[in-house]
Design a protein around this motif. Structure first.
Motif, PDB file in Angstrom:
ATOM      1  N   SER A 106       0.850  -1.190   0.000  1.00 36.05           N
ATOM      2  CA  SER A 106       0.000   0.000   0.000  1.00 36.05           C
ATOM      3  C   SER A 106       0.882   1.234   0.000  1.00 36.05           C
ATOM      4  CB  SER A 106      -0.915   0.004   1.239  1.00 36.05           C
ATOM      5  OG  SER A 106      -1.817   1.084   1.193  1.00 36.05           O
ATOM      6  N   ILE A 107       0.545   2.196  -0.853  1.00 36.58           N
ATOM      7  CA  ILE A 107       1.324   3.430  -0.901  1.00 36.58           C
ATOM      8  C   ILE A 107       0.470   4.611  -0.457  1.00 36.58           C
ATOM      9  CG2 ILE A 107       2.943   2.587  -2.641  1.00 36.58           C
ATOM     10  CD1 ILE A 107       1.449   4.194  -4.735  1.00 36.58           C
ATOM     11  N   GLU A 108       1.101   5.523   0.282  1.00 37.58           N
ATOM     12  CA  GLU A 108       0.436   6.684   0.854  1.00 37.58           C
ATOM     13  C   GLU A 108       1.380   7.881   0.736  1.00 37.58           C
ATOM     14  OE1 GLU A 108      -1.437   9.549   2.281  1.00 37.58           O
ATOM     15  OE2 GLU A 108      -2.582   7.672   2.321  1.00 37.58           O
ATOM     16  N   VAL A 123      -0.755  -3.722  15.158  1.00 36.99           N
ATOM     17  CA  VAL A 123      -1.558  -3.997  16.357  1.00 36.99           C
ATOM     18  C   VAL A 123      -2.614  -5.053  16.067  1.00 36.99           C
ATOM     19  CG1 VAL A 123      -3.263  -3.013  17.951  1.00 36.99           C
ATOM     20  CG2 VAL A 123      -1.151  -1.762  17.453  1.00 36.99           C
ATOM     21  N   GLN A 124      -3.184  -5.001  14.858  1.00 35.26           N
ATOM     22  CA  GLN A 124      -4.240  -5.950  14.481  1.00 35.26           C
ATOM     23  C   GLN A 124      -3.684  -7.282  13.971  1.00 35.26           C
ATOM     24  OE1 GLN A 124      -7.491  -5.485  15.153  1.00 35.26           O
ATOM     25  NE2 GLN A 124      -6.809  -3.585  16.127  1.00 35.26           N
ATOM     26  N   GLY A 125      -2.378  -7.400  13.936  1.00 35.60           N
ATOM     27  CA  GLY A 125      -1.776  -8.663  13.516  1.00 35.60           C
ATOM     28  C   GLY A 125      -1.832  -8.920  12.026  1.00 35.60           C
ATOM     29  N   VAL A 126      -1.965  -7.840  11.248  1.00 33.96           N
ATOM     30  CA  VAL A 126      -1.972  -7.986   9.775  1.00 33.96           C
ATOM     31  C   VAL A 126      -0.516  -7.916   9.318  1.00 33.96           C
ATOM     32  CG1 VAL A 126      -2.848  -7.084   7.587  1.00 33.96           C
ATOM     33  CG2 VAL A 126      -4.235  -6.887   9.665  1.00 33.96           C
ATOM     34  N   GLY A 127       0.105  -9.076   9.165  1.00 29.47           N
ATOM     35  CA  GLY A 127       1.529  -9.124   8.890  1.00 29.47           C
ATOM     36  C   GLY A 127       1.900  -9.236   7.427  1.00 29.47           C
ATOM     37  N   ASN A 128       0.913  -9.308   6.550  1.00 30.78           N
ATOM     38  CA  ASN A 128       1.193  -9.479   5.113  1.00 30.78           C
ATOM     39  C   ASN A 128       0.960  -8.189   4.328  1.00 30.78           C
ATOM     40  OD1 ASN A 128      -1.596  -9.484   5.376  1.00 30.78           O
ATOM     41  ND2 ASN A 128      -1.917 -11.038   3.790  1.00 30.78           N
ATOM     42  N   ALA A 129       0.937  -7.044   5.030  1.00 30.58           N
ATOM     43  CA  ALA A 129       0.731  -5.751   4.359  1.00 30.58           C
ATOM     44  C   ALA A 129       1.933  -4.844   4.599  1.00 30.58           C
ATOM     45  CB  ALA A 129      -0.543  -5.087   4.863  1.00 30.58           C
ATOM     46  N   GLU A 130       2.463  -4.305   3.515  1.00 29.05           N
ATOM     47  CA  GLU A 130       3.579  -3.365   3.561  1.00 29.05           C
ATOM     48  C   GLU A 130       3.042  -1.981   3.211  1.00 29.05           C
ATOM     49  OE1 GLU A 130       7.928  -2.760   1.341  1.00 29.05           O
ATOM     50  OE2 GLU A 130       6.475  -4.215   0.589  1.00 29.05           O
ATOM     51  N   VAL A 131       3.416  -0.962   3.980  1.00 27.91           N
ATOM     52  CA  VAL A 131       2.971   0.403   3.712  1.00 27.91           C
ATOM     53  C   VAL A 131       4.184   1.257   3.381  1.00 27.91           C
ATOM     54  CG1 VAL A 131       1.741   2.424   4.583  1.00 27.91           C
ATOM     55  CG2 VAL A 131       1.009   0.128   5.287  1.00 27.91           C
ATOM     56  N   LEU A 132       4.126   1.922   2.236  1.00 27.82           N
ATOM     57  CA  LEU A 132       5.225   2.760   1.782  1.00 27.82           C
ATOM     58  C   LEU A 132       4.762   4.204   1.640  1.00 27.82           C
ATOM     59  CD1 LEU A 132       6.512   0.473  -1.124  1.00 27.82           C
ATOM     60  CD2 LEU A 132       7.359   0.533   1.231  1.00 27.82           C
ATOM     61  N   ALA A 133       5.594   5.147   2.072  1.00 27.33           N
ATOM     62  CA  ALA A 133       5.316   6.564   1.844  1.00 27.33           C
ATOM     63  C   ALA A 133       5.794   6.894   0.431  1.00 27.33           C
ATOM     64  CB  ALA A 133       6.032   7.425   2.882  1.00 27.33           C
ATOM     65  N   ALA A 134       4.849   7.078  -0.484  1.00 32.03           N
ATOM     66  CA  ALA A 134       5.209   7.280  -1.890  1.00 32.03           C
ATOM     67  C   ALA A 134       4.064   7.955  -2.628  1.00 32.03           C
ATOM     68  CB  ALA A 134       5.537   5.944  -2.554  1.00 32.03           C
ATOM     69  N   ASP A 135       4.418   8.694  -3.666  1.00 37.12           N
ATOM     70  CA  ASP A 135       3.452   9.336  -4.552  1.00 37.12           C
ATOM     71  C   ASP A 135       3.219   8.411  -5.740  1.00 37.12           C
ATOM     72  OD1 ASP A 135       2.281  10.897  -6.656  1.00 37.12           O
ATOM     73  OD2 ASP A 135       3.001  12.721  -5.701  1.00 37.12           O
ATOM     74  N   ALA A 136       1.977   8.083  -6.004  1.00 39.68           N
ATOM     75  CA  ALA A 136       1.649   7.125  -7.067  1.00 39.68           C
ATOM     76  C   ALA A 136       2.092   7.596  -8.446  1.00 39.68           C
ATOM     77  CB  ALA A 136       0.154   6.848  -7.079  1.00 39.68           C
ATOM     78  N   ILE A 138       4.959   9.185  -9.032  1.00 40.45           N
ATOM     79  CA  ILE A 138       6.418   9.205  -9.077  1.00 40.45           C
ATOM     80  C   ILE A 138       6.981   7.805  -8.830  1.00 40.45           C
ATOM     81  CG2 ILE A 138       8.509  10.138  -7.981  1.00 40.45           C
ATOM     82  CD1 ILE A 138       6.857  12.601  -7.230  1.00 40.45           C
ATOM     83  N   TRP A 139       6.354   7.085  -7.931  1.00 43.43           N
ATOM     84  CA  TRP A 139       6.800   5.755  -7.521  1.00 43.43           C
ATOM     85  C   TRP A 139       6.837   4.786  -8.701  1.00 43.43           C
ATOM     86  CZ3 TRP A 139       3.574   1.157  -6.480  1.00 43.43           C
ATOM     87  CH2 TRP A 139       4.236   0.163  -5.728  1.00 43.43           C
ATOM     88  N   GLU A 140       7.846   3.927  -8.710  1.00 42.54           N
ATOM     89  CA  GLU A 140       7.965   2.923  -9.761  1.00 42.54           C
ATOM     90  C   GLU A 140       8.165   1.554  -9.119  1.00 42.54           C
ATOM     91  OE1 GLU A 140       7.484   3.263 -12.868  1.00 42.54           O
ATOM     92  OE2 GLU A 140       7.530   5.447 -13.107  1.00 42.54           O
ATOM     93  N   PRO A 141       7.149   0.707  -9.094  1.00 46.26           N
ATOM     94  CA  PRO A 141       7.327  -0.635  -8.543  1.00 46.26           C
ATOM     95  C   PRO A 141       8.192  -1.484  -9.475  1.00 46.26           C
ATOM     96  CG  PRO A 141       5.179  -0.467  -9.561  1.00 46.26           C
ATOM     97  CD  PRO A 141       5.791   0.913  -9.635  1.00 46.26           C
ATOM     98  N   ALA A 142       8.883  -2.430  -8.911  1.00 42.57           N
ATOM     99  CA  ALA A 142       9.725  -3.316  -9.722  1.00 42.57           C
ATOM    100  C   ALA A 142       8.981  -4.602 -10.057  1.00 42.57           C
ATOM    101  CB  ALA A 142      11.017  -3.619  -8.974  1.00 42.57           C
ATOM    102  N   ARG A 143       7.669  -4.527 -10.055  1.00 46.30           N
ATOM    103  CA  ARG A 143       6.866  -5.738 -10.237  1.00 46.30           C
ATOM    104  C   ARG A 143       5.466  -5.362 -10.691  1.00 46.30           C
ATOM    105  NH1 ARG A 143       5.274  -7.406  -4.067  1.00 46.30           N
ATOM    106  NH2 ARG A 143       3.854  -8.756  -5.216  1.00 46.30           N
ATOM    107  N   SER A 159      -2.357   5.431 -17.407  1.00 49.94           N
ATOM    108  CA  SER A 159      -1.787   4.262 -18.080  1.00 49.94           C
ATOM    109  C   SER A 159      -0.769   3.561 -17.190  1.00 49.94           C
ATOM    110  CB  SER A 159      -1.141   4.675 -19.405  1.00 49.94           C
ATOM    111  OG  SER A 159      -0.105   5.626 -19.178  1.00 49.94           O
ATOM    112  N   ARG A 160      -0.083   4.320 -16.321  1.00 47.31           N
ATOM    113  CA  ARG A 160       0.918   3.699 -15.447  1.00 47.31           C
ATOM    114  C   ARG A 160       0.262   2.701 -14.486  1.00 47.31           C
ATOM    115  NH1 ARG A 160       4.490   6.956 -13.607  1.00 47.31           N
ATOM    116  NH2 ARG A 160       4.882   6.211 -11.501  1.00 47.31           N
ATOM    117  N   PHE A 161      -0.958   2.998 -14.038  1.00 49.95           N
ATOM    118  CA  PHE A 161      -1.659   2.062 -13.153  1.00 49.95           C
ATOM    119  C   PHE A 161      -1.962   0.752 -13.891  1.00 49.95           C
ATOM    120  CE2 PHE A 161      -3.816   5.428 -10.171  1.00 49.95           C
ATOM    121  CZ  PHE A 161      -2.562   5.972  -9.898  1.00 49.95           C
ATOM    122  N   VAL A 162      -2.394   0.872 -15.133  1.00 47.32           N
ATOM    123  CA  VAL A 162      -2.719  -0.314 -15.931  1.00 47.32           C
ATOM    124  C   VAL A 162      -1.466  -1.161 -16.153  1.00 47.32           C
ATOM    125  CG1 VAL A 162      -3.678  -1.161 -18.110  1.00 47.32           C
ATOM    126  CG2 VAL A 162      -4.616   0.909 -17.049  1.00 47.32           C
TER     127      VAL A 162
END
Length: 217
Positions: A106-108, A123-136, A138-143, A159-162
């Motif tokens: 998740s990016i914010e 706190v809620q035990g959700v261990g499979n979520a990563e939160v990144l401070a990033a602008d959608a 500008i950010w470039e995922p490697a995947r 188009s970048r989202f697609v």
């Protein structure tokens, strides 16, 4: 008198979520179990289950429960997906996605909101979520991802989202302009993407995705 959040949670599901045609049992199960009040600031905690957008700071708001329910149902997660969320906000929808999918990124764009959301998830035990401070924008995922959930509106689908969707992937996104803003499910198919309109709604725009100003002469 102690506020009965569990009762409020059940009432939200039965009186708000179900009437809006959210009937997927996995989605309903998550909404009944996850304490939404844990993701809401102290000032607004009594409104955690109200049919309202709640303020988060920086002019951002938490989505209405019905919109969260419809988004989760539209993505039809089966537990094996990698999911990208654009706009973490309070982290509640992030937690829901984490309970329905294999992993969530998740990016914010606001670092303080990202930090607070991550703390709530832990706190809620959700261990499979990563939160990144990033602008959608500008950010470039490697995947690429199996599913994308966009929590703010766009004038037109970027188009970048697609490009971040795997073949066969799907994206929940709200696009257009008031009074014709549409929630949609975009599918990345062979030969291009296909968009299915789901319902009309209204959301604030993602920063960077607003309509361009119209110049009048």
């Amino acid at each position: 008198m102690t506020f009965d959040y569990a009762k409020a949670r059940e009432t939200m599901v039965e009186q708000q979520i179900r009437p809006w045609e959210v009937l997927d049992p996995r989605v309903l199960g998550v909404l009944v179990r996850l304490p939404r009040e844990a993701f809401v600031g102290e000032r607004h905690r009594a409104l955690a289950y109200a049919d309202l957008e709640l303020p988060l700071g920086h002019g951002e708001t938490m989505l209405k429960p019905v919109l969260e329910g419809r988004a989760l149902q539209a993505l039809a997660l089966d537990g094996d997906e990698s999911v990208l969320e654009i706009g973490t906000g309070a982290g509640y929808l992030t937690a829901c996605l984490g309970m329905l999918a294999r992993e969530v990124v998740s990016i914010e764009r606001h670092a303080d909101l990202a930090d607070a959301a991550l703390a709530r998830l832990q706190v809620q035990g959700v261990g499979n979520a990563e939160v990144l401070a990033a602008d959608a924008f500008i950010w470039e995922p490697a995947r690429q991802f199996d599913a994308i959930c966009v929590t703010g509106a766009v004038d037109a689908v970027p188009s970048r989202f697609v490009q971040w969707l795997r073949p066969g992937g799907r994206m929940f996104i709200v696009h257009g302009r008031v009074p014709a803003m549409q929630a949609a499910l975009l599918r990345n198919e062979v030969g291009g993407h296909r968009t299915e309109s789901l319902f009309e709604t209204e959301l604030p725009y993602l920063v960077g995705a607003e309509p361009r100003p119209e110049f009048k002469f």
